[in-house]
Design an enzyme around this catalytic site. Structure first.
Site, PDB file in Angstrom:
ATOM      1  N   ASP A 130       0.902  -1.180   0.027  1.00 20.08           N
ATOM      2  CA  ASP A 130      -0.012   0.147   0.026  1.00 20.08           C
ATOM      3  C   ASP A 130       0.774   1.199   0.011  1.00 20.08           C
ATOM      4  O   ASP A 130       2.177   1.429   0.601  1.00 20.08           O
ATOM      5  CB  ASP A 130      -0.656  -0.078   1.487  1.00 20.08           C
ATOM      6  CG  ASP A 130      -2.009  -0.904   1.056  1.00 20.08           C
ATOM      7  OD1 ASP A 130      -2.348  -1.390   0.077  1.00 20.08           O
ATOM      8  OD2 ASP A 130      -2.577  -1.272   2.390  1.00 20.08           O
ATOM      9  N   ARG A 180      -1.423  -0.441  -8.562  1.00 19.30           N
ATOM     10  CA  ARG A 180      -2.889  -0.168  -8.072  1.00 19.30           C
ATOM     11  C   ARG A 180      -2.975   1.235  -8.090  1.00 19.30           C
ATOM     12  O   ARG A 180      -2.097   2.096  -7.481  1.00 19.30           O
ATOM     13  CB  ARG A 180      -3.124  -0.642  -6.597  1.00 19.30           C
ATOM     14  CG  ARG A 180      -4.447  -0.192  -6.287  1.00 19.30           C
ATOM     15  CD  ARG A 180      -4.900  -0.073  -4.811  1.00 19.30           C
ATOM     16  NE  ARG A 180      -4.779  -1.388  -4.135  1.00 19.30           N
ATOM     17  CZ  ARG A 180      -4.134  -1.729  -2.832  1.00 19.30           C
ATOM     18  NH1 ARG A 180      -3.642  -0.993  -2.067  1.00 19.30           N
ATOM     19  NH2 ARG A 180      -4.251  -3.023  -2.445  1.00 19.30           N
TER      20      ARG A 180
HETATM   21  C1  LIG Z   1      -8.882  -1.142  -3.010  1.00 23.37           C
HETATM   22  C2  LIG Z   1      -8.456   0.236  -2.686  1.00 23.37           C
HETATM   23  C3  LIG Z   1      -7.353   0.256  -2.079  1.00 23.37           C
HETATM   24  C4  LIG Z   1      -6.751   1.394  -1.719  1.00 23.37           C
HETATM   25  N1  LIG Z   1      -5.216   1.702  -1.195  1.00 23.37           N
HETATM   26  C5  LIG Z   1      -4.922   2.727  -0.916  1.00 23.37           C
HETATM   27  C6  LIG Z   1      -3.418   3.198  -0.682  1.00 23.37           C
HETATM   28  O1  LIG Z   1      -2.601   2.113  -0.771  1.00 23.37           O
HETATM   29  N2  LIG Z   1      -3.152   4.371  -0.334  1.00 23.37           N
HETATM   30  C7  LIG Z   1      -4.009   5.513  -0.291  1.00 23.37           C
HETATM   31  O2  LIG Z   1      -3.448   6.494  -0.004  1.00 23.37           O
HETATM   32  N3  LIG Z   1      -5.290   5.174  -0.668  1.00 23.37           N
HETATM   33  C8  LIG Z   1      -5.797   3.858  -1.009  1.00 23.37           C
HETATM   34  N4  LIG Z   1      -7.125   3.952  -1.213  1.00 23.37           N
HETATM   35  C9  LIG Z   1      -8.129   4.881  -0.921  1.00 23.37           C
HETATM   36  C10 LIG Z   1      -8.064   5.873  -1.786  1.00 23.37           C
HETATM   37  O3  LIG Z   1      -6.945   6.611  -2.303  1.00 23.37           O
HETATM   38  C11 LIG Z   1      -9.330   6.933  -1.766  1.00 23.37           C
HETATM   39  O4  LIG Z   1      -9.236   7.699  -0.734  1.00 23.37           O
HETATM   40  C12 LIG Z   1     -10.810   6.384  -1.620  1.00 23.37           C
HETATM   41  O5  LIG Z   1     -10.857   5.188  -2.816  1.00 23.37           O
HETATM   42  C13 LIG Z   1     -11.893   7.180  -2.105  1.00 23.37           C
HETATM   43  O6  LIG Z   1     -11.726   7.763  -3.429  1.00 23.37           O
HETATM   44  P1  LIG Z   1     -12.639   7.420  -4.659  1.00 23.37           P
HETATM   45  O7  LIG Z   1     -11.732   6.828  -5.802  1.00 23.37           O
HETATM   46  O8  LIG Z   1     -13.423   6.038  -4.407  1.00 23.37           O
HETATM   47  O9  LIG Z   1     -13.377   8.397  -5.268  1.00 23.37           O
HETATM   48  P2  LIG Z   1     -14.177   9.718  -4.361  1.00 23.37           P
HETATM   49  O10 LIG Z   1     -14.358  10.733  -5.240  1.00 23.37           O
HETATM   50  O11 LIG Z   1     -13.500   9.901  -3.072  1.00 23.37           O
HETATM   51  O12 LIG Z   1     -15.386   8.848  -4.005  1.00 23.37           O
HETATM   52  C14 LIG Z   1     -16.246   8.440  -5.271  1.00 23.37           C
HETATM   53  C15 LIG Z   1     -17.536   7.990  -4.500  1.00 23.37           C
HETATM   54  O13 LIG Z   1     -17.208   6.696  -3.936  1.00 23.37           O
HETATM   55  C16 LIG Z   1     -18.100   6.560  -2.635  1.00 23.37           C
HETATM   56  N5  LIG Z   1     -17.103   6.465  -1.624  1.00 23.37           N
HETATM   57  C17 LIG Z   1     -15.831   6.843  -1.688  1.00 23.37           C
HETATM   58  N6  LIG Z   1     -15.152   6.707  -0.421  1.00 23.37           N
HETATM   59  C18 LIG Z   1     -16.344   6.315   0.454  1.00 23.37           C
HETATM   60  C19 LIG Z   1     -16.307   5.818   1.858  1.00 23.37           C
HETATM   61  N7  LIG Z   1     -15.207   6.082   2.525  1.00 23.37           N
HETATM   62  N8  LIG Z   1     -17.607   5.588   2.357  1.00 23.37           N
HETATM   63  C20 LIG Z   1     -18.731   5.618   1.589  1.00 23.37           C
HETATM   64  N9  LIG Z   1     -18.776   6.122   0.256  1.00 23.37           N
HETATM   65  C21 LIG Z   1     -17.358   6.140  -0.137  1.00 23.37           C
HETATM   66  C22 LIG Z   1     -19.015   7.660  -2.568  1.00 23.37           C
HETATM   67  O14 LIG Z   1     -20.218   7.213  -3.483  1.00 23.37           O
HETATM   68  C23 LIG Z   1     -18.259   8.948  -3.457  1.00 23.37           C
HETATM   69  O15 LIG Z   1     -19.000   9.943  -4.071  1.00 23.37           O
HETATM   70  C24 LIG Z   1      -7.662   2.706  -1.710  1.00 23.37           C
HETATM   71  C25 LIG Z   1      -8.675   2.586  -2.140  1.00 23.37           C
HETATM   72  C26 LIG Z   1      -9.345   1.256  -2.890  1.00 23.37           C
HETATM   73  C27 LIG Z   1     -10.565   1.067  -3.276  1.00 23.37           C
END
Ligand SMILES: Cc1cc2nc3c(=O)[nH]c(=O)nc-3n(C[C@H](O)[C@H](O)[C@H](O)COP(=O)(O)OP(=O)(O)OC[C@H]3O[C@@H](n4cnc5c(N)ncnc54)[C@H](O)[C@@H]3O)c2cc1C
Length: 303
Positions: A130, A180
């Site tokens: 990660d 990723r």
């Molecule tokens: C499999 C996976 C691994 C990840 N690994 C890392 C990592 O190693 N390092 C790192 O910094 N980040 C990591 N992340 C987190 C990532 O960086 C984002 O903070 C997170 O995924 C929210 O971004 P989004 O792309 O979903 O878009 P956003 O624009 O934040 O969200 C889009 C939509 O998704 C839904 N959503 C998003 N988050 C949430 C939530 N918490 N609760 C409820 N609904 C939500 C909502 O409907 C929102 O409108 C990971 C995410 C995923 C999916």
């Protein structure tokens, strides 16, 4: 504003003690965390597999302060790989370098990573490192490149909110590294990260266009329907088949979208975290969406 407050609170030890010892907040953590034990995580993983989804398992923990704690985390990851193999789960593993001693010594941490990556290789599986806050990005990229040069069973994560990410992707691709792509979950200053969501999103799409046609198998980690649509468009444009990349989403987030993508024939991997050290992970999930504050307050008032 709310995001900043949650991310700031995620670093408070006093708040952590209060939240993790409170029965209501412990119950609430189950929305995003599969449980406190490996057995609970394996059950959740089986459920995802039965629903047609792949899994990556993460034993929560970060910033350990002793080598003994890092070795304990390594042993847990070795055990997770063994359980995955024994139970024939379609799952791999994700972990954080600060959980494996990065704050103590890069060499020591690398030794921990190598032993886990060897177990992954022996089981024809995969270890994902990660990405944490930008303080660790350079060390993480360098360490992953060194390990990847010896073993293909390791890959990492790139965050589209960082200005440096395009260069990091080019660099990692030259090592054949599987990546990723996510937006990024930490509080970062404007000197290193795009402050505006529109720019983070635009960079995400740009990076998808670098990754998908690269010939390596990558994970596009997002719940954002616009990012998902852009990825699907890019795959069609570049003639990348549905089997040559995967979408990744977090346990408990947008399960409707997870199921829809599976129905549409896409590969979907769910990040299933478990363990007692769930506080910072839980706070980052609350920070991601203002509506989660309502969830927090509603549960608290009801309890
Ligand atoms: C499999 C996976 C691994 C990840 N690994 C890392 C990592 O190693 N390092 C790192 O910094 N980040 C990591 N992340 C987190 C990532 O960086 C984002 O903070 C997170 O995924 C929210 O971004 P989004 O792309 O979903 O878009 P956003 O624009 O934040 O969200 C889009 C939509 O998704 C839904 N959503 C998003 N988050 C949430 C939530 N918490 N609760 C409820 N609904 C939500 C909502 O409907 C929102 O409108 C990971 C995410 C995923 C999916």
């Amino acid at each position: 504003m709310l995001r900043s407050i949650f991310l700031k609170l995620s670093q408070s030890h006093r708040f952590a003690r209060w939240v993790t010892s409170n029965a209501t907040t412990r119950r609430m953590s189950h929305r995003f965390v599969a449980g406190e034990t490996l057995d609970e995580a394996l059950t959740a993983a089986r459920g995802c597999n039965d629903a047609g989804m792949l899994v990556t398992l993460d034993c929560l923990g970060e910033n350990v302060s002793t080598t003994a704690d890092a070795q304990k985390a390594r042993d847990t990851y070795l055990q997770i790989f063994d359980c995955i193999a024994q139970q024939k789960l379609k799952a791999n593993v994700s972990c954080k370098l600060t959980q494996l001693g990065l704050d103590l010594s890069v060499e020591f941490c690398e030794g921990m990573v190598v032993s886990i990556a060897e177990r992954a290789a022996a089981q024809d599986s995969f270890l994902r490192i990660d990405m944490e806050s930008s303080v660790y990005t350079q060390r993480t990229v360098e360490l992953v490149k060194r390990v990847r040069a010896r073993m293909p069973s390791v890959g990492t994560v790139i965050q589209s909110y960082l200005y440096r990410s395009e260069n990091d992707i080019q660099d990692l691709l030259s090592y054949g590294c599987r990546i990723r792509l996510c937006k990024g979950a930490y509080k970062e200053p404007p000197e290193v990260a795009f402050p505006r969501k529109a720019d983070v999103d635009a960079n995400f799409v740009k990076l998808v266009h670098l990754l998908l046609p690269s010939g390596f198998y990558h994970g596009i980690a997002t719940h954002d329907p616009h990012m998902i649509a852009a990825t699907i468009r890019c795959a069609a444009e570049k003639r990348v088949s549905k089997d040559d990349f995967e979408f990744q989403m977090l346990y408990g987030v947008r399960t409707d979208l997870q199921r829809r993508l599976v129905r549409d024939g896409y590969r979907v991997r769910i990040y299933v975290p478990y363990g007692r050290e769930w506080f910072p992970y839980f706070m980052r999930r609350l920070a991601e969406r203002p509506a989660n504050l309502g969830f927090f307050v509603r549960h608290f008032l009801r309890s």
